[in-house]
Motif scaffolding. Structure first.
Motif, PDB file in Angstrom:
ATOM      1  N   THR A   8      61.552  77.510  31.839  1.00 51.09           N
ATOM      2  CA  THR A   8      62.866  77.200  32.796  1.00 51.09           C
ATOM      3  C   THR A   8      63.229  78.608  33.316  1.00 51.09           C
ATOM      4  O   THR A   8      62.504  79.604  33.265  1.00 51.09           O
ATOM      5  CB  THR A   8      63.905  77.009  31.568  1.00 51.09           C
ATOM      6  N   PHE A   9      63.713  78.463  34.332  1.00 48.76           N
ATOM      7  CA  PHE A   9      64.189  79.672  35.323  1.00 48.76           C
ATOM      8  C   PHE A   9      65.571  80.159  35.489  1.00 48.76           C
ATOM      9  O   PHE A   9      66.336  79.133  35.603  1.00 48.76           O
ATOM     10  CB  PHE A   9      63.768  79.187  36.773  1.00 48.76           C
ATOM     11  N   THR A  10      65.805  81.410  35.376  1.00 44.73           N
ATOM     12  CA  THR A  10      67.380  81.825  35.602  1.00 44.73           C
ATOM     13  C   THR A  10      67.352  81.825  36.948  1.00 44.73           C
ATOM     14  O   THR A  10      66.443  81.653  37.803  1.00 44.73           O
ATOM     15  CB  THR A  10      67.307  83.147  35.020  1.00 44.73           C
ATOM     16  N   PRO A  11      68.593  81.818  37.544  1.00 47.11           N
ATOM     17  CA  PRO A  11      69.037  81.689  38.823  1.00 47.11           C
ATOM     18  C   PRO A  11      68.392  83.115  39.460  1.00 47.11           C
ATOM     19  O   PRO A  11      68.105  83.084  40.579  1.00 47.11           O
ATOM     20  CB  PRO A  11      70.604  81.734  38.887  1.00 47.11           C
ATOM     21  N   ARG A  12      68.680  84.223  38.871  1.00 40.27           N
ATOM     22  CA  ARG A  12      67.796  85.587  39.165  1.00 40.27           C
ATOM     23  C   ARG A  12      66.426  85.238  39.667  1.00 40.27           C
ATOM     24  O   ARG A  12      65.957  85.670  40.658  1.00 40.27           O
ATOM     25  CB  ARG A  12      68.129  86.657  38.276  1.00 40.27           C
ATOM     26  N   PHE A  13      65.520  84.703  38.606  1.00 34.25           N
ATOM     27  CA  PHE A  13      64.193  84.286  39.041  1.00 34.25           C
ATOM     28  C   PHE A  13      64.056  83.456  40.175  1.00 34.25           C
ATOM     29  O   PHE A  13      63.165  83.773  41.248  1.00 34.25           O
ATOM     30  CB  PHE A  13      63.691  83.680  37.757  1.00 34.25           C
TER      31      PHE A  13
ATOM     32  N   LYS B 215      66.124  83.274  42.742  1.00 34.16           N
ATOM     33  CA  LYS B 215      66.510  83.735  43.937  1.00 34.16           C
ATOM     34  C   LYS B 215      65.328  84.738  44.302  1.00 34.16           C
ATOM     35  O   LYS B 215      64.926  84.774  45.742  1.00 34.16           O
ATOM     36  CB  LYS B 215      67.513  84.720  43.643  1.00 34.16           C
ATOM     37  N   HIS B 216      64.783  85.478  43.451  1.00 38.26           N
ATOM     38  CA  HIS B 216      63.651  86.484  43.815  1.00 38.26           C
ATOM     39  C   HIS B 216      62.295  85.632  44.102  1.00 38.26           C
ATOM     40  O   HIS B 216      61.617  86.158  44.865  1.00 38.26           O
ATOM     41  CB  HIS B 216      63.434  87.485  42.846  1.00 38.26           C
ATOM     42  N   PHE B 217      62.176  84.685  43.578  1.00 37.33           N
ATOM     43  CA  PHE B 217      61.019  83.790  43.814  1.00 37.33           C
ATOM     44  C   PHE B 217      60.851  83.267  45.312  1.00 37.33           C
ATOM     45  O   PHE B 217      59.781  83.382  46.103  1.00 37.33           O
ATOM     46  CB  PHE B 217      61.028  82.388  42.826  1.00 37.33           C
ATOM     47  N   LYS B 218      62.253  82.988  45.916  1.00 36.12           N
ATOM     48  CA  LYS B 218      62.100  82.574  47.338  1.00 36.12           C
ATOM     49  C   LYS B 218      61.593  83.741  48.057  1.00 36.12           C
ATOM     50  O   LYS B 218      61.344  83.427  49.358  1.00 36.12           O
ATOM     51  CB  LYS B 218      63.542  82.113  47.482  1.00 36.12           C
ATOM     52  N   GLY B 219      61.870  85.112  47.662  1.00 30.33           N
ATOM     53  CA  GLY B 219      61.407  86.008  48.669  1.00 30.33           C
ATOM     54  C   GLY B 219      60.012  86.246  48.621  1.00 30.33           C
ATOM     55  O   GLY B 219      59.365  87.247  49.439  1.00 30.33           O
TER      56      GLY B 219
ATOM     57  N   LEU C 223      61.934  82.351  32.081  1.00 37.54           N
ATOM     58  CA  LEU C 223      61.416  83.268  33.377  1.00 37.54           C
ATOM     59  C   LEU C 223      62.443  83.896  33.802  1.00 37.54           C
ATOM     60  O   LEU C 223      63.510  83.288  34.404  1.00 37.54           O
ATOM     61  CB  LEU C 223      60.805  82.494  34.173  1.00 37.54           C
ATOM     62  N   VAL C 224      63.109  85.527  33.612  1.00 36.23           N
ATOM     63  CA  VAL C 224      64.148  85.862  33.908  1.00 36.23           C
ATOM     64  C   VAL C 224      64.166  86.491  35.179  1.00 36.23           C
ATOM     65  O   VAL C 224      64.949  86.170  35.853  1.00 36.23           O
ATOM     66  CB  VAL C 224      64.309  87.001  32.769  1.00 36.23           C
ATOM     67  N   ASP C 225      63.201  86.956  35.674  1.00 37.64           N
ATOM     68  CA  ASP C 225      62.991  87.529  37.194  1.00 37.64           C
ATOM     69  C   ASP C 225      61.407  87.765  37.384  1.00 37.64           C
ATOM     70  O   ASP C 225      60.546  87.769  36.624  1.00 37.64           O
ATOM     71  CB  ASP C 225      63.679  88.980  37.036  1.00 37.64           C
ATOM     72  N   VAL C 226      61.246  87.829  38.616  1.00 39.57           N
ATOM     73  CA  VAL C 226      59.937  87.907  39.470  1.00 39.57           C
ATOM     74  C   VAL C 226      60.260  89.100  40.542  1.00 39.57           C
ATOM     75  O   VAL C 226      61.389  88.978  41.291  1.00 39.57           O
ATOM     76  CB  VAL C 226      59.305  86.843  40.005  1.00 39.57           C
ATOM     77  N   GLY C 227      59.530  89.729  40.988  1.00 40.15           N
ATOM     78  CA  GLY C 227      59.514  90.857  41.753  1.00 40.15           C
ATOM     79  C   GLY C 227      58.676  92.007  41.740  1.00 40.15           C
ATOM     80  O   GLY C 227      57.712  91.964  41.046  1.00 40.15           O
ATOM     81  N   HIS C 228      58.752  93.035  42.710  1.00 34.38           N
ATOM     82  CA  HIS C 228      58.100  94.149  42.846  1.00 34.38           C
ATOM     83  C   HIS C 228      58.147  95.113  41.641  1.00 34.38           C
ATOM     84  O   HIS C 228      59.355  94.895  40.748  1.00 34.38           O
ATOM     85  CB  HIS C 228      58.051  95.125  44.259  1.00 34.38           C
TER      86      HIS C 228
END
Length: 75
Positions: free
Chosen positions: A6-11, A13-17, A63-68
């Motif tokens: 399951t995905f948080t809104p934060r994840f 949002k950052h996935f789209k980037g 899944l809380v977040d994804v990014g650099h």
């Protein structure tokens, strides 16, 4: 037994980037994670992209977040 995600809104949002290649790499890592969570001892998609998650029970991965790399500084 495979885990579900399951995905948080934060994840989300950052996935789209992420670019197409990063999204593909992420998908491959998540498939490994779902089948064998102990397979990934570091939550990296590639040399730059990281995933932050936690377990909810014995069937769900949040899944809380994804990014650099710098996303790790927030936790």
């Amino acid at each position: 037994m495979a885990y579900e995600f399951t995905f948080t809104p934060r994840f989300q949002k950052h996935f789209k980037g992420l670019n197409a290649q990063e999204k593909k790499q992420l998908k491959n890592k998540l498939e490994l994670l779902a089948e064998n969570p102990s397979h990934l001892f570091e939550c990296s998609v590639n040399m730059d992209i990281r995933i932050i998650w936690y377990y909810e029970g014995d069937k769900m991965i949040i899944l809380v977040d994804v990014g650099h790399h710098d996303i790790l500084k927030q936790f």
